[in-house]
Enzyme design. Structure first.
Site, PDB file in Angstrom:
ATOM      1  CG  ASN A 163      -0.233  -0.295   2.448  1.00 15.27           C
ATOM      2  OD1 ASN A 163       0.570  -1.152   2.849  1.00 15.27           O
ATOM      3  ND2 ASN A 163      -0.233   0.860   3.241  1.00 15.27           N
ATOM      4  CB  THR A 251     -28.980  -7.900   7.447  1.00 15.62           C
ATOM      5  OG1 THR A 251     -30.058  -8.506   8.159  1.00 15.62           O
ATOM      6  CG2 THR A 251     -29.635  -7.512   5.899  1.00 15.62           C
ATOM      7  CB  CYS A 342      -0.075  11.102  14.679  1.00 15.97           C
ATOM      8  SG  CYS A 342       0.074  12.672  15.597  1.00 15.97           S
TER       9      CYS A 342
END
Length: 748
Positions: A163, A251, A342
């Protein structure tokens, strides 16, 4: 598919993508018309179930999986958890546990993988050893290491494409290696960054688990799918109503799944697809790199062909940290990423660190990523916007070219430059075209040299306030870089750079006088800065810090001498004279003798002549207080509303300025950001803006550009630096200081 939103050019597609119009329409249709529950037995439910199964079939087709299970999930993280839990439970059932059992993962994997391995290894009490597989300088897995460790492994986790760097692993070669050595090991491959960017043929491998995410490929967030090889152990991660053939209850997210279907349909098209061929993506990549090289001629790619997918460009520029380029690009409306966490220190990329690249490349890494549906027009717009930054970086002497002008907007007076907790200073007189540098540090040497060379300044000298024990001075490097800019007598200097024939140093209208102030080190001096006869500030080295006093535990430190030096200095300066230190551990920038409560007590203990053990106790308490204060920081900013008089939401901005028409709006972004994206256009009625970068905050106070009675509204890109400036000004007695929440990022 457009990745250029209104007023911004989005080049961070590895983080997330905009939703394909066809996918958005499909999701809306599912929400408003085809909204049936796939588990319902009536016609509406049956239609929904048919659409769900159609999407599943398309997924099989695209990844080349003619067998095994395709399970719809909420995204890649759920798929990773489900895979790891299933594999570890199966390993435990086989008696594989304890420190001799290995759980292997690539050293450059997304953090979701190693953190999940560690978490479930602990929760399931396998107590196996979680071990990173090294990579080479190209980001490829060390196959010899795998060959050595694989016989003891219960699971191995790799990725199809990284990535951060776009590096793709050779899955067929890994397949041959893994199955030749340990046919029974469970193998998970993170395929999040692969679909649409590189060929996938799952059927040709024995990959056990392969998670995918929708929002990395133009579908909405909150939907993804997981491939599980036929016969591979699988333990449902979510139990309940038995949806997904009992493999994942709950669901189904039908709008998200139908959005995936629309994306899959585009990927499956033989012609007329929104997605482009790999050859076209390589062309876009080269055009974007060429545009970047026009802005940064010294640009270095951290990963490149033939080891990468074309859509990820990871680069670094000598002399730049990630945040420098991020801020510049963001001000110009170009969205890229550093991919780093950070931190109060300069962050580095664990991926590039694992590849063994130099620290400057890791700390300066920028990831520019475009999607496989980028259009030629979007590529053109992006390249034009990037090239436009060439004038900005040249204007502000960030990069030197033949076209670099001889004047930078803010390169006059005093500049305070910072690297982590280290401070360097550049004093410039624009009239005499002279400069002086104080306490230079190596990471800032290139930037300082660019400023002086770019403006054609004469370097009077480079001074240190003391011989630094915790880092090297960059004085010698600067003198070498600026040999053509040095004054004639600069070579005849003492160990701290002071010209041997001088009692004071003139820099145009400025004068520097030195005062011997030992204590932190025996040779330490304080440098008093005058403008004509007016004392402006003191460069005090590590004698007094913003938050306390200097360390005495280093070689040559002496507490009694430190106390005497503080007494001496207090007789030469006023209580509100700015004290500029060579370290700033708590992002306070500067201080005065009219100190905060903690600082006052520390200095008072020294001046009152307490016994030495009391001094040591006080210094320990001071260190504890500073550590506690620093623990509240995220990056450079303590997030507390009390640090400003108030926080203004962007929606309140117009009403606030109307109600307080005397408000001074202060832009604390750096000069190159201000040039790349002016703040005035965001404000009602072209409200005047005072540009005071953080690097010029001390200079603004010295020149009284900011006054205690003013109402100040501070603004930066995200609201973080402006909040930090609110803290600094609050300590200096400003009591009507407001911070714009979210900064320019939330302004329209």
């Amino acid at each position: 598919m457009a990745s250029q939103l209104q007023h911004e050019i989005y080049l961070d597609n590895n983080a997330t993508t905009p939703v394909l119009p066809q996918a958005a329409q499909a999701a809306m249709h599912a929400m408003q018309q085809g909204f049936g529950n796939p588990s319902s037995s009536h016609a509406t439910g049956i239609k929904a179930k048919a659409q769900l199964e159609c999407t599943r079939a398309l997924a099989r087709q695209l990844i080349g999986a003619n067998s095994g299970d395709i399970i719809f999930t909420s995204g890649a993280t759920e798929g990773i958890q489900s895979s790891i839990v299933s594999a570890l439970l199966a390993a435990r059932d086989r008696g594989l546990s304890g420190p001799d059992t290995l759980l292997l993962y690539g050293a450059t994997e997304h953090k979701a993988v190693p953190e999940s391995l560690k978490h479930w290894n602990r929760v399931l009490q396998l107590n196996a050893t979680v071990l990173a597989i090294p990579v080479d300088k190209n980001g490829l897995l060390d196959q010899q290491f795998i060959r050595q460790k694989l016989p003891s492994a219960a699971m191995i986790c790799t990725m199809a494409a990284n990535n951060e760097t776009g590096v793709k692993q050779d899955l067929l070669a890994l397949e041959q290696l893994i199955r030749a050595i340990n046919p029974a090991v469970y193998w998970m491959v993170d395929c999040v960054q692969a679909l649409g960017k590189m060929p996938l043929n799952i059927a040709a491998t024995s990959i056990d688990y392969a998670p995918f995410s929708g929002h990395k490929l133009y579908a909405p967030k909150g939907v993804g799918f997981l491939y599980v090889r036929q016969g591979t152990p699988y333990q449902p991660f979510i139990a309940g109503g038995g949806q997904e053939s009992g493999l994942r209850s709950g669901t189904e997210n039908l709008p998200g799944i139908l959005a995936l279907q629309a994306v899959f349909n585009e990927l499956a098209k033989a012609s007329g697809s929104a997605f482009h061929s790999e050859a076209t993506l390589w062309q876009y990549r080269q055009r974007l790199i060429s545009a970047l090289e026009q802005v940064f001629p010294a640009l270095v790619l951290n990963s490149d062909a033939p080891y990468v997918v074309p859509t990820t460009i990871n680069f670094a520029v000598p002399g730049f940290f990630s945040k420098d380029i991020m801020d510049l690009f963001d001000a110009a409306g170009i969205r890229v990423s550093s991919g780093s966490a950070c931190s109060s220190k300069v962050p580095s990329s664990f991926v590039l660190d694992a590849m063994g690249l130099e620290s400057w490349r890791s700390q300066g890494a920028i990831r520019l990523s475009f999607g496989p549906a980028m259009t030629e027009a979007e590529c053109d717009v992006a390249c034009t916007a990037i090239r436009a930054l060439s004038d900005v970086v040249s204007k502000h002497c960030l990069v030197l070219t033949d076209a670099t002008p001889t004047l930078e907007i803010h390169a006059h007076g005093l500049l305070q430059l910072k690297h982590e907790a280290l401070c360097s200073y550049v004093l410039i007189c624009p009239d005499s075209r002279q400069a002086l540098v104080i306490d230079p540090v190596l990471p800032l040497a290139g930037r300082i040299a660019n400023i002086i060379q770019g403006q054609g300044l004469t370097l009077c000298t480079v001074l240190d306030t003391h011989l630094h024990r915790d880092h090297r001075s960059a004085r010698a490097e600067l003198l070498a870089l600026l040999a053509q800019n040095c004054s004639q007598d600069i070579a005849q200097c003492d160990v701290l750079g002071w010209p041997s024939s001088r009692t004071e140093i003139g820099v145009g209208h400025y004068r520097i006088i030195r005062l011997s102030t030992p204590g932190h080190t025996p040779e330490a001096v304080s440098l008093l800065l005058y403008h004509h006869q007016q004392l402006l500030a003191v460069f005090c080295g590590d004698l007094i810090l913003p938050g306390g006093v200097g360390r005495i535990d280093l070689t040559g430190g002496n507490l009694s001498a430190l106390a005497d030096s503080i007494r001496l200095l207090s007789r030469h300066i006023a209580s509100d004279t700015l004290l500029l230190s060579s370290h700033d551990y708590a992002q306070r920038f500067f201080t005065t003798l009219a100190l905060t409560e903690v600082e006052q007590e520390a200095v008072r203990a020294l001046l009152l002549g307490k016994p030495e053990q009391d001094w040591q106790w006080q210094l320990q308490q001071q260190a504890i207080a500073l550590q506690q204060a620093s623990s509240h920081y995220c990056g450079l900013v303590e997030v507390s509303l009390s640090d400003a008089t108030d926080v203004i939401d962007p929606e309140q901005l117009k009403a606030f300025l109307t109600a307080q028409p005397d408000t001074v709006v202060v832009d604390v972004r750096e000069p190159h950001e201000q040039s790349a994206g002016a703040l005035a256009g965001y404000l009602p009625q072209q409200w005047p803006v005072l540009e005071v970068p953080l690097s010029k905050l001390a200079d603004a106070l010295i020149k009284q550009q900011l006054n205690l009675g003013q109402t100040l509204l501070l603004v930066c890109r995200s609201g973080n630096r402006s909040l930090m400036a609110c803290k600094v000004l609050g300590r200096m007695g400003f009591n009507k200081v407001y911070n714009l929440k979210g900064g320019t990022a939330l302004l329209r």
